[in-house]
Design a protein around this motif. Structure first.
Motif, PDB file in Angstrom:
ATOM      1  N   VAL A  47       0.866  -1.181   0.000  1.00  0.00           N
ATOM      2  CA  VAL A  47       0.000   0.000   0.000  1.00  0.00           C
ATOM      3  C   VAL A  47       0.901   1.228   0.000  1.00  0.00           C
ATOM      4  CG1 VAL A  47      -1.850   1.208   1.212  1.00  0.00           C
ATOM      5  CG2 VAL A  47      -1.774  -1.301   1.242  1.00  0.00           C
ATOM      6  N   ILE A  48       0.772   2.032  -1.065  1.00  0.00           N
ATOM      7  CA  ILE A  48       1.681   3.168  -1.234  1.00  0.00           C
ATOM      8  C   ILE A  48       0.915   4.455  -1.545  1.00  0.00           C
ATOM      9  CG2 ILE A  48       3.594   1.684  -1.967  1.00  0.00           C
ATOM     10  CD1 ILE A  48       3.007   2.443  -4.842  1.00  0.00           C
ATOM     11  N   GLU A  49       1.631   5.551  -1.486  1.00  0.00           N
ATOM     12  CA  GLU A  49       1.042   6.858  -1.780  1.00  0.00           C
ATOM     13  C   GLU A  49       0.846   7.023  -3.286  1.00  0.00           C
ATOM     14  OE1 GLU A  49      -0.026   9.046   0.446  1.00  0.00           O
ATOM     15  OE2 GLU A  49       0.718   7.897   2.149  1.00  0.00           O
ATOM     16  N   ASP A  50      -0.156   7.815  -3.653  1.00  0.00           N
ATOM     17  CA  ASP A  50      -0.517   8.051  -5.044  1.00  0.00           C
ATOM     18  C   ASP A  50       0.672   8.511  -5.897  1.00  0.00           C
ATOM     19  OD1 ASP A  50      -2.549   8.508  -7.203  1.00  0.00           O
ATOM     20  OD2 ASP A  50      -1.874  10.577  -6.941  1.00  0.00           O
ATOM     21  N   GLU A  51       1.502   9.351  -5.345  1.00  0.00           N
ATOM     22  CA  GLU A  51       2.608   9.944  -6.111  1.00  0.00           C
ATOM     23  C   GLU A  51       3.599   8.902  -6.621  1.00  0.00           C
ATOM     24  OE1 GLU A  51       2.261  11.076  -2.607  1.00  0.00           O
ATOM     25  OE2 GLU A  51       0.602  12.226  -3.430  1.00  0.00           O
ATOM     26  N   ILE A  52       3.690   7.764  -5.956  1.00  0.00           N
ATOM     27  CA  ILE A  52       4.669   6.750  -6.377  1.00  0.00           C
ATOM     28  C   ILE A  52       4.021   5.498  -6.972  1.00  0.00           C
ATOM     29  CG2 ILE A  52       6.502   7.562  -4.835  1.00  0.00           C
ATOM     30  CD1 ILE A  52       5.787   5.288  -2.922  1.00  0.00           C
ATOM     31  N   MET A  53       2.717   5.581  -7.265  1.00  0.00           N
ATOM     32  CA  MET A  53       2.038   4.450  -7.900  1.00  0.00           C
ATOM     33  C   MET A  53       2.576   4.266  -9.317  1.00  0.00           C
ATOM     34  SD  MET A  53      -0.354   2.591  -6.396  1.00  0.00           S
ATOM     35  CE  MET A  53      -1.410   2.000  -7.686  1.00  0.00           C
ATOM     36  N   PRO A  54       2.999   3.051  -9.661  1.00  0.00           N
ATOM     37  CA  PRO A  54       3.414   2.800 -11.048  1.00  0.00           C
ATOM     38  C   PRO A  54       2.224   2.997 -11.997  1.00  0.00           C
ATOM     39  CG  PRO A  54       4.126   1.017  -9.595  1.00  0.00           C
ATOM     40  CD  PRO A  54       3.189   1.888  -8.805  1.00  0.00           C
ATOM     41  N   ASP A  55       2.482   3.541 -13.180  1.00  0.00           N
ATOM     42  CA  ASP A  55       1.412   3.809 -14.137  1.00  0.00           C
ATOM     43  C   ASP A  55       0.779   2.550 -14.721  1.00  0.00           C
ATOM     44  OD1 ASP A  55       1.453   6.559 -13.905  1.00  0.00           O
ATOM     45  OD2 ASP A  55       2.890   6.831 -15.538  1.00  0.00           O
ATOM     46  N   ASP A  56       1.461   1.411 -14.607  1.00  0.00           N
ATOM     47  CA  ASP A  56       0.924   0.194 -15.222  1.00  0.00           C
ATOM     48  C   ASP A  56       0.142  -0.684 -14.253  1.00  0.00           C
ATOM     49  OD1 ASP A  56       3.118  -0.682 -13.746  1.00  0.00           O
ATOM     50  OD2 ASP A  56       3.891  -1.981 -15.330  1.00  0.00           O
ATOM     51  N   ILE A  58      -3.281  -1.517 -12.118  1.00  0.00           N
ATOM     52  CA  ILE A  58      -4.721  -1.295 -12.241  1.00  0.00           C
ATOM     53  C   ILE A  58      -5.277  -0.758 -10.932  1.00  0.00           C
ATOM     54  CG2 ILE A  58      -6.943  -2.405 -12.666  1.00  0.00           C
ATOM     55  CD1 ILE A  58      -5.262  -4.469 -14.349  1.00  0.00           C
ATOM     56  N   ARG A  59      -6.021   0.332 -11.061  1.00  0.00           N
ATOM     57  CA  ARG A  59      -6.614   0.990  -9.914  1.00  0.00           C
ATOM     58  C   ARG A  59      -7.943   1.593 -10.323  1.00  0.00           C
ATOM     59  NH1 ARG A  59      -2.548   5.987  -8.963  1.00  0.00           N
ATOM     60  NH2 ARG A  59      -4.074   6.329  -7.352  1.00  0.00           N
ATOM     61  N   PHE A  60      -8.575   2.366  -9.448  1.00  0.00           N
ATOM     62  CA  PHE A  60      -9.826   3.028  -9.806  1.00  0.00           C
ATOM     63  C   PHE A  60      -9.607   3.897 -11.038  1.00  0.00           C
ATOM     64  CE2 PHE A  60     -11.070   2.071  -5.431  1.00  0.00           C
ATOM     65  CZ  PHE A  60     -12.403   1.729  -5.599  1.00  0.00           C
ATOM     66  N   ASN A  61     -10.526   3.823 -11.974  1.00  0.00           N
ATOM     67  CA  ASN A  61     -10.558   4.587 -13.222  1.00  0.00           C
ATOM     68  C   ASN A  61      -9.541   4.147 -14.268  1.00  0.00           C
ATOM     69  OD1 ASN A  61     -12.837   6.156 -12.710  1.00  0.00           O
ATOM     70  ND2 ASN A  61     -11.652   7.598 -11.497  1.00  0.00           N
ATOM     71  N   SER A  62      -8.742   3.129 -13.992  1.00  0.00           N
ATOM     72  CA  SER A  62      -7.836   2.605 -15.016  1.00  0.00           C
ATOM     73  C   SER A  62      -8.634   2.017 -16.167  1.00  0.00           C
ATOM     74  CB  SER A  62      -6.954   1.483 -14.450  1.00  0.00           C
ATOM     75  OG  SER A  62      -6.082   1.949 -13.464  1.00  0.00           O
ATOM     76  N   ILE A  63      -8.107   2.172 -17.376  1.00  0.00           N
ATOM     77  CA  ILE A  63      -8.652   1.482 -18.538  1.00  0.00           C
ATOM     78  C   ILE A  63      -7.712   0.321 -18.807  1.00  0.00           C
ATOM     79  CG2 ILE A  63      -9.202   1.614 -20.985  1.00  0.00           C
ATOM     80  CD1 ILE A  63      -9.835   4.606 -20.498  1.00  0.00           C
ATOM     81  N   VAL A  64      -8.271  -0.889 -18.786  1.00  0.00           N
ATOM     82  CA  VAL A  64      -7.491  -2.115 -18.838  1.00  0.00           C
ATOM     83  C   VAL A  64      -7.847  -2.905 -20.088  1.00  0.00           C
ATOM     84  CG1 VAL A  64      -6.906  -4.207 -17.585  1.00  0.00           C
ATOM     85  CG2 VAL A  64      -7.661  -2.200 -16.324  1.00  0.00           C
ATOM     86  N   SER A  65      -6.829  -3.307 -20.837  1.00  0.00           N
ATOM     87  CA  SER A  65      -7.037  -4.203 -21.972  1.00  0.00           C
ATOM     88  C   SER A  65      -6.557  -5.580 -21.559  1.00  0.00           C
ATOM     89  CB  SER A  65      -6.259  -3.724 -23.198  1.00  0.00           C
ATOM     90  OG  SER A  65      -6.730  -2.459 -23.602  1.00  0.00           O
ATOM     91  N   ILE A  66      -7.424  -6.576 -21.770  1.00  0.00           N
ATOM     92  CA  ILE A  66      -7.101  -7.938 -21.350  1.00  0.00           C
ATOM     93  C   ILE A  66      -7.281  -8.908 -22.518  1.00  0.00           C
ATOM     94  CG2 ILE A  66      -7.759  -7.549 -18.944  1.00  0.00           C
ATOM     95  CD1 ILE A  66     -10.365  -9.205 -19.718  1.00  0.00           C
ATOM     96  N   SER A  67      -6.675 -10.071 -22.347  1.00  0.00           N
ATOM     97  CA  SER A  67      -6.835 -11.159 -23.294  1.00  0.00           C
ATOM     98  C   SER A  67      -7.129 -12.424 -22.505  1.00  0.00           C
ATOM     99  CB  SER A  67      -5.543 -11.326 -24.100  1.00  0.00           C
ATOM    100  OG  SER A  67      -5.630 -12.453 -24.939  1.00  0.00           O
ATOM    101  N   THR A  68      -7.993 -13.280 -23.078  1.00  0.00           N
ATOM    102  CA  THR A  68      -8.312 -14.560 -22.453  1.00  0.00           C
ATOM    103  C   THR A  68      -7.840 -15.686 -23.374  1.00  0.00           C
ATOM    104  OG1 THR A  68     -10.491 -14.725 -23.474  1.00  0.00           O
ATOM    105  CG2 THR A  68     -10.354 -13.550 -21.354  1.00  0.00           C
TER     106      THR A  68
END
Length: 138
Positions: A47-56, A58-68
């Motif tokens: 659990v980390i602060e927003d400023e150091i969250m990696p951009d890749d 997945i979190r709230f409002n992320s747009i995620v592309s997946i494959s099955t």
């Protein structure tokens, strides 16, 4: 797992735990198991602060592309329950798919139990929108 454990923003962690605790759709066994699995993963999450969250990640409002495994590729935006709209590919954080994806990163493969059975999901891409907590007061 790319980072060795789930990575979650500190404020989003609290919001997610409250959302899980308040969830009323726990009658379905698979859904209950998804909630339980995510809660267990969150116990060992970084659990980390927003400023150091990696951009890749997945979190709230992320747009995620997946494959099955069935060569199905889809994109979803992970949103608060009241903002979900499947016609716009916005899924609630409390949906089985979002519960499976939250805190994972681009390149991760996840094995998760869905109502349709056990599935493997590969995260192809993660695009960040503005954080839920920056745009709205919680």
């Amino acid at each position: 797992m790319k980072y060795g454990q789930l990575i979650v923003d500190k404020k989003e962690y609290s919001l997610l735990m409250r959302s899980i605790a308040d969830s009323r759709s726990q009658e379905d066994k698979i859904y209950r198991e998804s909630l339980k699995k995510l809660k267990l993963e969150l116990l060992t999450a970084k659990v980390i602060e927003d400023e150091i969250m990696p951009d890749d990640v997945i979190r709230f409002n992320s747009i995620v592309s997946i494959s099955t495994p069935y060569n199905v590729e889809r994109s979803y935006q992970i949103v608060a329950p009241e903002k979900s709209d499947i016609l716009q590919n916005k899924i609630s954080i409390l949906s089985p798919m979002a519960l499976a994806l939250f805190g994972y990163a681009k390149g991760d493969k996840i094995i998760w139990e869905f109502p349709s059975g056990l599935n493997t999901i590969e995260i192809i891409a993660v695009k960040q929108q503005n954080s839920l907590l920056k745009k709205e007061s919680v």
